[in-house]
Design a protein around this motif. Structure first.
Motif, PDB file in Angstrom:
ATOM      1  N   GLN A 125       3.074   8.118   7.383  1.00 42.73           N
ATOM      2  CA  GLN A 125       2.949   6.978   6.478  1.00 42.73           C
ATOM      3  C   GLN A 125       1.537   6.414   6.593  1.00 42.73           C
ATOM      4  O   GLN A 125       1.022   6.240   7.688  1.00 42.73           O
ATOM      5  N   ASN A 126       0.929   6.163   5.450  1.00 43.39           N
ATOM      6  CA  ASN A 126      -0.446   5.690   5.433  1.00 43.39           C
ATOM      7  C   ASN A 126      -0.541   4.358   4.708  1.00 43.39           C
ATOM      8  O   ASN A 126       0.164   4.123   3.720  1.00 43.39           O
ATOM      9  N   LEU A 127      -1.400   3.490   5.229  1.00 43.00           N
ATOM     10  CA  LEU A 127      -1.635   2.187   4.625  1.00 43.00           C
ATOM     11  C   LEU A 127      -3.115   2.062   4.284  1.00 43.00           C
ATOM     12  O   LEU A 127      -3.985   2.475   5.054  1.00 43.00           O
ATOM     13  N   PHE A 128      -3.386   1.495   3.110  1.00 36.01           N
ATOM     14  CA  PHE A 128      -4.752   1.340   2.651  1.00 36.01           C
ATOM     15  C   PHE A 128      -4.956  -0.064   2.086  1.00 36.01           C
ATOM     16  O   PHE A 128      -4.047  -0.646   1.486  1.00 36.01           O
ATOM     17  N   GLU A 129      -6.169  -0.573   2.289  1.00 43.43           N
ATOM     18  CA  GLU A 129      -6.609  -1.788   1.601  1.00 43.43           C
ATOM     19  C   GLU A 129      -7.643  -1.350   0.578  1.00 43.43           C
ATOM     20  O   GLU A 129      -8.486  -0.497   0.872  1.00 43.43           O
ATOM     21  N   LEU A 130      -7.588  -1.934  -0.616  1.00 43.99           N
ATOM     22  CA  LEU A 130      -8.471  -1.463  -1.672  1.00 43.99           C
ATOM     23  C   LEU A 130      -8.827  -2.578  -2.639  1.00 43.99           C
ATOM     24  O   LEU A 130      -8.247  -3.671  -2.596  1.00 43.99           O
ATOM     25  N   THR A 131      -9.791  -2.302  -3.496  1.00 39.18           N
ATOM     26  CA  THR A 131     -10.098  -3.177  -4.630  1.00 39.18           C
ATOM     27  C   THR A 131      -9.915  -2.364  -5.895  1.00 39.18           C
ATOM     28  O   THR A 131     -10.209  -1.150  -5.929  1.00 39.18           O
ATOM     29  N   TYR A 132      -9.443  -3.014  -6.951  1.00 39.75           N
ATOM     30  CA  TYR A 132      -9.046  -2.308  -8.173  1.00 39.75           C
ATOM     31  C   TYR A 132      -9.387  -3.170  -9.380  1.00 39.75           C
ATOM     32  O   TYR A 132      -9.261  -4.391  -9.337  1.00 39.75           O
ATOM     33  N   GLN A 133      -9.806  -2.520 -10.456  1.00 34.56           N
ATOM     34  CA  GLN A 133     -10.091  -3.230 -11.703  1.00 34.56           C
ATOM     35  C   GLN A 133      -9.538  -2.423 -12.876  1.00 34.56           C
ATOM     36  O   GLN A 133      -9.941  -1.280 -13.094  1.00 34.56           O
ATOM     37  N   PHE A 134      -8.597  -3.017 -13.607  1.00 33.74           N
ATOM     38  CA  PHE A 134      -8.029  -2.329 -14.760  1.00 33.74           C
ATOM     39  C   PHE A 134      -9.122  -2.113 -15.802  1.00 33.74           C
ATOM     40  O   PHE A 134      -9.856  -3.037 -16.167  1.00 33.74           O
ATOM     41  N   LYS A 135      -9.228  -0.887 -16.290  1.00 34.19           N
ATOM     42  CA  LYS A 135     -10.282  -0.568 -17.249  1.00 34.19           C
ATOM     43  C   LYS A 135     -10.103  -1.297 -18.574  1.00 34.19           C
ATOM     44  O   LYS A 135     -11.061  -1.562 -19.291  1.00 34.19           O
ATOM     45  N   ASN A 136      -8.854  -1.620 -18.913  1.00 27.91           N
ATOM     46  CA  ASN A 136      -8.606  -2.286 -20.189  1.00 27.91           C
ATOM     47  C   ASN A 136      -8.406  -3.787 -20.044  1.00 27.91           C
ATOM     48  O   ASN A 136      -7.889  -4.440 -20.941  1.00 27.91           O
ATOM     49  N   LYS A 190      -7.519  -7.319  -5.188  1.00 26.17           N
ATOM     50  CA  LYS A 190      -7.443  -6.817  -3.824  1.00 26.17           C
ATOM     51  C   LYS A 190      -6.049  -6.231  -3.649  1.00 26.17           C
ATOM     52  O   LYS A 190      -5.058  -6.844  -4.057  1.00 26.17           O
ATOM     53  N   GLY A 191      -5.963  -5.056  -3.056  1.00 24.86           N
ATOM     54  CA  GLY A 191      -4.676  -4.387  -2.989  1.00 24.86           C
ATOM     55  C   GLY A 191      -4.288  -3.933  -1.600  1.00 24.86           C
ATOM     56  O   GLY A 191      -5.133  -3.644  -0.756  1.00 24.86           O
ATOM     57  N   LEU A 192      -2.981  -3.885  -1.368  1.00 22.88           N
ATOM     58  CA  LEU A 192      -2.410  -3.305  -0.159  1.00 22.88           C
ATOM     59  C   LEU A 192      -1.488  -2.184  -0.600  1.00 22.88           C
ATOM     60  O   LEU A 192      -0.515  -2.417  -1.323  1.00 22.88           O
ATOM     61  N   LEU A 193      -1.809  -0.957  -0.185  1.00 24.12           N
ATOM     62  CA  LEU A 193      -1.053   0.215  -0.578  1.00 24.12           C
ATOM     63  C   LEU A 193      -0.324   0.783   0.625  1.00 24.12           C
ATOM     64  O   LEU A 193      -0.926   1.024   1.669  1.00 24.12           O
ATOM     65  N   VAL A 194       0.989   0.987   0.481  1.00 29.43           N
ATOM     66  CA  VAL A 194       1.802   1.613   1.521  1.00 29.43           C
ATOM     67  C   VAL A 194       2.353   2.910   0.951  1.00 29.43           C
ATOM     68  O   VAL A 194       3.066   2.898  -0.057  1.00 29.43           O
ATOM     69  N   LYS A 195       2.001   4.033   1.570  1.00 26.68           N
ATOM     70  CA  LYS A 195       2.429   5.348   1.097  1.00 26.68           C
ATOM     71  C   LYS A 195       3.310   5.993   2.153  1.00 26.68           C
ATOM     72  O   LYS A 195       2.887   6.190   3.292  1.00 26.68           O
ATOM     73  N   ASN A 196       4.546   6.318   1.782  1.00 25.36           N
ATOM     74  CA  ASN A 196       5.515   6.874   2.714  1.00 25.36           C
ATOM     75  C   ASN A 196       5.403   8.391   2.816  1.00 25.36           C
ATOM     76  O   ASN A 196       4.761   9.049   1.989  1.00 25.36           O
TER      77      ASN A 196
END
Length: 250
Positions: free
Chosen positions: A22-33, A41-47
């Motif tokens: 399981q991996n956890l990531f912190e990220l920044t994101y901007q919707f193109k539209n 600011k995002g917190l992603l949890v991938k199982n």
């Protein structure tokens, strides 16, 4: 009376330290539209099974209000028409293997609808050195279809190659709307940190203790053992007995 029990923090810490898949990531994101150009600011949890979720928090530049959104993600290939979420795998011998994921349904935890929002488009890439699949800032693949992932199953194709200043043909890469990311390892999820991605009600548990009981515990200068009970108070057929049993524990 609210008893501060960061159940979510506990489980995230447990997962991060015991489940290497399981991996956890912190990220920044901007919707193109997004015409407001809000940076989230995002917190992603991938199982380990390819599922996961993404929490995005941002301050709307026009309204100045916080928006908090919860997306379910799946890195598993869809194979069905008009899916709510899924992934499309694209592999190139020179640039590697990428996964395009989409999620057209989300839960609004705080704020309003994202302006001009259709669905979340998210790119991952296989990192062979780390042995994981992680977010990627650029991709050599383009998603075909105006409503890809919404009314039709998406398809991908490679961008054409462009010549560099020396005249050599190079593969063209495009941004994925992920502005930055970092993997989280052995992080201590504090109340302040989790407060960026979860509402107060999600981080607190409504207990059955009285104000007097809480103050007695807080004012006790002697060592105290705290017993945390997890009681099923939702299922109608057992809730009543579970609650009564919980009150009898001392």
């Amino acid at each position: 009376m609210r008893i501060f029990q960061l159940f979510l923090s506990f489980f995230l810490i447990l997962w991060a330290n015991t489940l290497t898949a399981q991996n956890l990531f912190e990220l920044t994101y901007q919707f193109k539209n997004d015409t407001t150009k809000t940076i989230y600011k995002g917190l992603l949890v991938k199982n380990a099974d390819g599922t996961g979720f993404l929490r995005l928090k941002g301050i709307n530049k026009k309204t100045k209000k916080r928006g908090l959104y919860d997306f379910n993600l799946s890195l598993n290939e869809s194979g069905t028409k008009k899916p709510n979420a899924g992934a499309l795998k694209a592999t190139d011998s020179a640039t590697g293997t990428y996964l395009y994921c989409w999620s057209k349904k989300y839960t609004i935890k705080e704020g309003a609808e994202i302006p001009g929002f259709n669905y979340l488009g998210f790119w991952f890439k296989e990192n062979k050195k780390k042995g994981i699949v992680e977010p990627t800032l650029t991709t050599p693949f383009n998603v075909a279809g105006e409503y890809a992932g919404d009314s039709e199953e998406p398809t991908v194709s490679k961008y054409p190659t462009d010549a560099d200043p020396t005249g050599n043909m190079k593969q063209r890469f495009e941004g994925t709307a992920i502005l930055s990311f970092k993997q989280l390892n052995n992080i201590l999820f504090t109340k302040t940190y989790l407060g960026d991605f979860f509402t107060t009600s999600e981080l607190f548990y409504e207990g059955s203790y009285t104000k007097k009981q809480i103050l007695t515990i807080r004012n006790n200068i002697k060592p105290v053992i705290h017993l945390i009970l997890v009681i099923n108070s939702i299922e109608e057929d057992i809730a009543k007995n579970c609650i009564e049993d919980g009150k009898k524990v001392s």
